[in-house]
Design an enzyme around this catalytic site. Structure first.
Site: not given
Length: 151
Positions: A88, A91, A114
């Site tokens: 997830r 995703e 960074s």
């Protein structure tokens, strides 16, 4: 002993002793997410903190230099992760990553956030539709620079 073996020992000892990650972070006086990442092998653990880990978890002192060594970071496989929680997050970055990149470039210029000069926090937030997970990435902006002197 390898770093992976040390990580396995840490996880097993933490569970056997009934300690939470938060208890370990509090004992080490370090942020929760940093502590977990470090003990799972993603950051070197300073020797004095390694000694605390050994004492807290009842590990052999031979793990201290292994914990202190600079690790091979980024343990996710190159394939799409299959663990539901990690998937997830993957995703979410797949869907929103390009938009976040555009906002960074529009607001900061050509560069990156960074992950070396970086902190991360996770909080639980109450919500009428179900509790929310709030993740904050806090990374220094690093502009891309071309150095003409190095041709």
């Amino acid at each position: 002993m390898t770093r992976d073996q040390v990580t396995e020992e840490i996880v097993a000892a933490r569970l056997a002793k009934g300690l939470t990650w938060q208890q370990l972070a509090d004992a080490l006086e370090r942020p929760l997410v940093w502590t977990i990442a470090a003990l799972l092998g993603q950051h070197p653990v300073p020797t004095e903190l390694g000694a605390k880990v050994v004492a807290l978890l009842g590990l052999d002192e031979s793990v201290i230099p292994v914990l202190a060594a600079v690790p091979m970071r980024g343990g996710l496989p190159t394939a799409v992760p299959t663990d539901p929680t990690i998937y997830r997050l993957y995703e979410a970055l797949s869907v929103y990553g390009p938009a976040l990149k555009e906002v960074i470039h529009e607001q900061f210029g050509d560069g990156i956030m960074s992950a070396i000069n970086f902190s991360i926090d996770l909080q639980r937030k109450s919500h009428p539709g179900g509790d929310r997970v709030v993740i904050t990435f806090d990374g220094k902006f690093l502009p891309y620079e071309w150095n003409a002197a190095t041709n």
